[in-house]
Scaffold this active site. Sequence first.
Site, short mmCIF file in Angstrom:
data_model
loop_
_atom_site.label_atom_id
_atom_site.label_comp_id
_atom_site.label_asym_id
_atom_site.label_seq_id
_atom_site.Cartn_x
_atom_site.Cartn_y
_atom_site.Cartn_z
N HIS A 99 59.15 37.71 7.36
CA HIS A 99 59.81 36.94 8.41
C HIS A 99 58.97 36.85 9.69
O HIS A 99 59.23 36.00 10.54
CB HIS A 99 61.21 37.50 8.72
CG HIS A 99 61.23 38.77 9.51
ND1 HIS A 99 61.44 40.01 8.94
CD2 HIS A 99 61.09 39.00 10.84
CE1 HIS A 99 61.42 40.93 9.87
NE2 HIS A 99 61.23 40.35 11.04
N ASP A 129 60.84 40.83 1.83
CA ASP A 129 60.43 40.59 3.22
C ASP A 129 59.07 41.24 3.51
O ASP A 129 58.88 41.86 4.56
CB ASP A 129 61.49 41.11 4.19
CG ASP A 129 61.25 40.62 5.62
OD1 ASP A 129 60.59 39.57 5.78
OD2 ASP A 129 61.71 41.29 6.57
N GLY A 201 59.87 42.74 17.70
CA GLY A 201 58.42 42.84 17.81
C GLY A 201 57.86 44.00 17.03
O GLY A 201 56.67 44.03 16.71
N ASN A 202 58.72 45.00 16.69
CA ASN A 202 58.29 46.10 15.84
C ASN A 202 58.21 45.69 14.37
O ASN A 202 57.61 46.40 13.55
CB ASN A 202 59.25 47.29 15.95
CG ASN A 202 58.92 48.22 17.09
OD1 ASN A 202 59.68 48.37 18.03
ND2 ASN A 202 57.75 48.86 17.01
N SER A 203 58.85 44.57 14.03
CA SER A 203 58.89 44.15 12.63
C SER A 203 57.49 44.05 12.04
O SER A 203 56.59 43.44 12.63
CB SER A 203 59.58 42.79 12.51
OG SER A 203 60.95 42.88 12.76
N GLY A 259 68.04 38.97 -17.44
CA GLY A 259 68.88 37.80 -17.69
C GLY A 259 70.35 38.11 -17.62
O GLY A 259 71.16 37.50 -18.34
N VAL A 260 70.74 39.04 -16.73
CA VAL A 260 72.15 39.36 -16.53
C VAL A 260 72.46 39.42 -15.04
O VAL A 260 71.59 39.70 -14.23
CB VAL A 260 72.54 40.71 -17.18
CG1 VAL A 260 72.38 40.68 -18.67
CG2 VAL A 260 71.73 41.86 -16.57
#
Length: 464
Positions: A99, A129, A201-203, A259-260
């Site tokens: 992000h 992310d 801003g720490n992201s 596939g479940v």
Amino acid sequence: MLRLPSLTWMLAGLVLLLAPSAFSHPAPDGFAKLAARLSPSVVNISTSQKVEGDLPLFPKGSPLERFNDTFGRGGPRTENSLGSGFVIDPDGIIITNDHVIKGADEIDVTFPDGTTLVAEVVGHDVATDLAVLRVQSENPLPAVPLGDSDTALSGDWVLAIGNPFGLGGSLSVGIISARNRDIQSGRYDDFIQTDAAINRGNSGGPLFNMDGEVIGVNSAILSPSGGSVGIGFAIPSNLVRQVADQLLKYGHTRRGWLGVSVRSITREVAQTFGLDKATGALVVSITSGGPAQKAGLEVGDLITRFDDSVIADSRGLTRIAADSEIGRKVKVHYIRGKKARVTSVTIGRLQEDDDEEADTRPSTTEPTSGQVMGMSLSVLDNTLRRRYNIRSDVAGLVVTDIAVGSDAASKIRVGDVVEEIGWKAVATVEDARARVAALEKSGKGPVALLINRHGELLPRALKY
């Protein structure tokens, strides 16, 4: 009575004598040396993105109306954002959050010594992310190692370095508050919770242990104010390593697929399978032609083991299946009714939304969005799937807004997918309207909806 004081002092003295050996992780004297060693590898990330469209106009008659011609009209404008990252390879490989760089036209990476380099995106993964960047440098860059997040314990000291509010090189300290947190951000949630101060801003910045190893990537906070209140979340380094390796090798992720669709169960449901506690993952839907269907699994089966791993809940199965090698055969233990069974499943590859070249929006001249029973519904396309983290095999109409005061407001969430209305599948807004109209005409009471919320199928009933 007279002996109590002396006994108390003796006990206090004993506690003091035992204290140094009783705690294996005492508080450090300081963090200056550790910070000096690690900070050169932590970078500030700034991005710019060109956005089409006009800015809003000042109202007519406003003292600021004269600025409309200058600021309120015209073509594209540039939006900027800030984040953090860290170098894991001296050749210029950097880890950050997806992000942080999402939609960016330009990405600049600034080091603590003031050096700024242009970065290119090696690959990114919306589901976790995470993103991997590469910069070109004439000299080897200072790098930090990824540690083993599985060894991190609640109560361990941790250190966060990043770029909060554009203040590069900021350091905060705390402890690990909890492990394995699910914050409902996606199907692979497994966060480390910390009380170290994490702000905007720490992201994308690192969370270090006291050995100077990265054990997490700071990604989210829980806050009523938007600032740190001591509840931050970091992606564990073992997941970071796995995703980064795939992005570096393939440019995208390659995840296993059963596939479940599954959901966790309650104790009451567990008792219907002859179990005395809630464990396992209940199969609520199966992809036609997928690995699970080919292996004989059915809706209503309770998966309890995946090879040698016990399945505690739906999250556990989702993660372990995604981590499995594509093409590998695994033994899946499950309960049908009250009878335990075993089948062999060949793991397929999960088709990620980013792999799809074609838009998944159905070809139609009908409206692609509209209001139905207080819900704003839209036909699913790749953009909406990414925005709301909706898997490529989910079909239906996504809820993009809910009218205040409607019956849906207390039962439905933005991002939910309406798969069925009145137990019949809906693919377009007109399908939904026609189905609601037919049910209302029949006078059968509330309208039954089947909602898909992050892979969990939920029945809901809405009043007209």
